[in-house]
Design a protein around this motif. Structure first.
Motif, PDB file in Angstrom:
ATOM      1  N   PHE A 129      43.452 -10.567 -43.467  1.00  0.00           N
ATOM      2  CA  PHE A 129      44.510 -10.617 -42.400  1.00  0.00           C
ATOM      3  C   PHE A 129      43.568 -10.488 -41.030  1.00  0.00           C
ATOM      4  CE2 PHE A 129      47.262  -8.968 -39.310  1.00  0.00           C
ATOM      5  CZ  PHE A 129      48.610  -9.779 -39.500  1.00  0.00           C
ATOM      6  N   ASN A 130      43.602 -11.515 -40.184  1.00  0.00           N
ATOM      7  CA  ASN A 130      42.775 -11.416 -38.970  1.00  0.00           C
ATOM      8  C   ASN A 130      43.832 -10.890 -38.012  1.00  0.00           C
ATOM      9  OD1 ASN A 130      40.809 -12.916 -40.135  1.00  0.00           O
ATOM     10  ND2 ASN A 130      41.948 -14.869 -39.601  1.00  0.00           N
ATOM     11  N   LYS A 147      52.955  -8.137 -41.002  1.00  0.00           N
ATOM     12  CA  LYS A 147      53.831  -8.855 -41.597  1.00  0.00           C
ATOM     13  C   LYS A 147      52.847  -9.806 -42.789  1.00  0.00           C
ATOM     14  CE  LYS A 147      58.478  -9.429 -39.948  1.00  0.00           C
ATOM     15  NZ  LYS A 147      59.128  -8.427 -40.087  1.00  0.00           N
ATOM     16  N   ILE A 148      52.680  -9.370 -43.983  1.00  0.00           N
ATOM     17  CA  ILE A 148      52.003 -10.266 -44.620  1.00  0.00           C
ATOM     18  C   ILE A 148      52.771 -10.714 -45.758  1.00  0.00           C
ATOM     19  CG2 ILE A 148      49.430  -9.246 -44.245  1.00  0.00           C
ATOM     20  CD1 ILE A 148      49.849  -7.635 -46.543  1.00  0.00           C
ATOM     21  N   PRO A 149      52.469 -12.092 -45.934  1.00  0.00           N
ATOM     22  CA  PRO A 149      53.267 -12.775 -46.927  1.00  0.00           C
ATOM     23  C   PRO A 149      52.395 -12.561 -48.231  1.00  0.00           C
ATOM     24  CG  PRO A 149      52.109 -14.399 -45.509  1.00  0.00           C
ATOM     25  CD  PRO A 149      51.747 -13.175 -45.041  1.00  0.00           C
ATOM     26  N   ASP A 253      43.100  -5.765 -52.981  1.00  0.00           N
ATOM     27  CA  ASP A 253      42.743  -5.204 -51.725  1.00  0.00           C
ATOM     28  C   ASP A 253      43.323  -6.080 -50.455  1.00  0.00           C
ATOM     29  OD1 ASP A 253      41.938  -3.039 -53.313  1.00  0.00           O
ATOM     30  OD2 ASP A 253      39.909  -3.503 -52.991  1.00  0.00           O
ATOM     31  N   LEU A 254      43.460  -5.057 -49.301  1.00  0.00           N
ATOM     32  CA  LEU A 254      43.675  -6.159 -48.129  1.00  0.00           C
ATOM     33  C   LEU A 254      42.903  -5.809 -47.094  1.00  0.00           C
ATOM     34  CD1 LEU A 254      45.682  -7.657 -46.251  1.00  0.00           C
ATOM     35  CD2 LEU A 254      46.742  -5.463 -45.430  1.00  0.00           C
ATOM     36  N   TYR A 255      41.919  -6.834 -46.691  1.00  0.00           N
ATOM     37  CA  TYR A 255      41.125  -6.783 -45.745  1.00  0.00           C
ATOM     38  C   TYR A 255      41.280  -6.861 -44.105  1.00  0.00           C
ATOM     39  CZ  TYR A 255      37.526  -5.905 -49.481  1.00  0.00           C
ATOM     40  OH  TYR A 255      37.128  -5.260 -50.543  1.00  0.00           O
ATOM     41  N   VAL A 256      41.455  -6.303 -43.333  1.00  0.00           N
ATOM     42  CA  VAL A 256      41.805  -6.527 -42.014  1.00  0.00           C
ATOM     43  C   VAL A 256      40.748  -6.828 -41.346  1.00  0.00           C
ATOM     44  CG1 VAL A 256      43.120  -5.914 -39.950  1.00  0.00           C
ATOM     45  CG2 VAL A 256      43.758  -5.024 -42.252  1.00  0.00           C
ATOM     46  N   PHE A 257      40.273  -8.154 -40.798  1.00  0.00           N
ATOM     47  CA  PHE A 257      39.346  -8.384 -40.110  1.00  0.00           C
ATOM     48  C   PHE A 257      39.590  -8.446 -38.481  1.00  0.00           C
ATOM     49  CE2 PHE A 257      36.196 -10.548 -42.744  1.00  0.00           C
ATOM     50  CZ  PHE A 257      36.848 -10.399 -43.948  1.00  0.00           C
TER      51      PHE A 257
END
Ligand SMILES: [Zn+2]
Ligand SMILES: [Zn+2]
Length: 385
Positions: A129-130, A147-149, A253-257
């Motif tokens: 997610f950017n 919000k992430i799909p 995992d979710l990576y937030v950039f």
């Protein structure tokens, strides 16, 4: 009730290609999807029918069997005529032996399951997610609601893909192992079971909510805690917040950039901030006080001493960015640029000319020094030639 022909159900001909089949299926599945037709019994039946037809025709072996025997190929318990079930069984095992040698697993035998845990359990994909934040937000830290799909485990079937109340059964092709062995020359290679695609089980009655996938796509609300002092390019990992696993597998995992939007007047270098501030020629010459912005939204005063040259930097301690996970804070550097006055009136012009006439080399030591060096340079040059 007599069953409709699978090809007819999907509105295709017997010569349909795999790709065309998929397209036809998707179209119909969309139309009849229970999410789009809540409470509509007709659509529910149509959806099931389409699913069943596709499950059969998209599988090379099943399609071949269906072309040969029609629906009878899949009827259990002899309803399709005496002895038919066995005949079909033999036919299938013929195919199997031809293709895979002795690789067929024994249904229910634990041999395969022991190897890599339950077959078909798949870890969910990692998500990226950017997130762009402002420099002010990087300074103070922030909590961002995003919000992430993502696909999550289907609730009605608890991610199994089987219709609630029904169960998946072990795949007859691989015996629940998920993989089959195929002889290639001297080698026996193992590959994913073509019948169950590695799941190790087959679903006769797919869950209507997820069409048997075990996952549905939803928007998930997550709140991301961005700590103060983050820098551009930082990656925040949120363990287990990625796509949910398949059939009970762990989530990814979710990576937030993080990226930080360029600021209108602050430049950042690590924890230090730089700001270019224009001052008037008179302030630079006579001294004065200027007001400069601070990243925390306040202002501060900077004393400009008499005779300040353009490009001079002033350090304001502790007014930079916080250092991530520490108590340290960077500094703010103010770099002055001296603005040459423009659009002078006649009077102003006269005043400056008057000043110029009275000026000596002492008023401009730098240019005086520079031009005397230039002179020396040319004199020396003349001597050389
Ligand atoms: Zn299988
Ligand atoms: Zn489901």
């Amino acid at each position: 009730m007599s069953k409709r022909d699978y090809y007819e159900v999907l509105g295709v001909t017997k010569t349909v290609t795999e790709v065309e089949l998929k397209v036809a299926f998707r179209k119909l599945a969309m139309v009849h999807h229970p999410d789009r037709n809540p409470g509509n019994k007709e659509s529910e039946i149509a959806f099931k029918e389409v699913n069943e037809a596709y499950q059969c025709l998209s599988d090379g072996q099943k399609r071949a069997a269906y072309d040969r025997f029609g629906h009878a190929a899949f009827q259990q318990g002899g309803q399709g005529g005496p002895g038919f079930g066995n005949e079909f069984g033999d036919f299938m095992s013929d195919i199997f032996e031809n293709f895979f040698g002795d690789g067929r697993g024994q249904p229910g035998a634990g041999a395969g399951r022991g190897r890599g845990g339950a077959p078909g359990r798949e870890r969910g994909a990692d998500l990226r997610f950017n997130l762009e934040i402002s420099l002010e937000e990087a300074f103070s830290g922030k909590t961002e609601a995003i919000k992430i799909p993502t696909s999550i485990a289907c609730e009605p079937c608890s991610g199994t893909g089987a219709k609630p109340g029904s169960k998946a059964r072990p795949c007859p092709t691989c015996g629940g192992y998920g993989r089959v062995r195929a002889a290639q020359g001297f080698f026996a290679i193992e590959r994913t079971c073509p019948n169950c695609h590695g799941r190790g089980e087959v679903i006769d009655d797919p869950c209507p909510s997820c069409s048997g996938a075990g996952r549905v796509t939803r928007e998930r609300n997550l709140s991301i805690n961005v700590p103060a002092g983050v820098d551009d390019g930082l990656r925040i990992r949120l363990a287990g917040e990625g796509e949910s696993g398949l059939r009970g597998g762990p989530s990814g995992d979710l990576y937030v950039f993080l990226s930080i939007a360029p600021h209108t007047f602050f430049q950042r270098d690590g924890a230090d901030l730089f700001c270019r501030v224009p001052i008037s020629m008179v302030t630079a010459a006579l001294s004065g006080e200027i007001t400069v912005p601070v990243i925390d939204g306040t202002q501060t005063q900077v004393r400009i001493p008499a005779g300040t040259q353009a490009g001079k930097q002033f350090r304001i301690k502790g007014k930079g960015m916080p250092v991530l996970r520490s108590r340290e804070v960077g500094d703010l550097y103010i770099q002055v640029s001296v603005e040459t006055p423009q659009n002078l009136t006649k009077r102003q012009r006269e005043l400056l000319q008057e000043f110029d006439q009275s000026a000596s080399a002492e008023n401009h030591p730098e240019s005086a020094g520079f031009f005397s060096k230039v002179k020396d340079f040319f004199v020396a040059g003349a001597g050389r030639s």
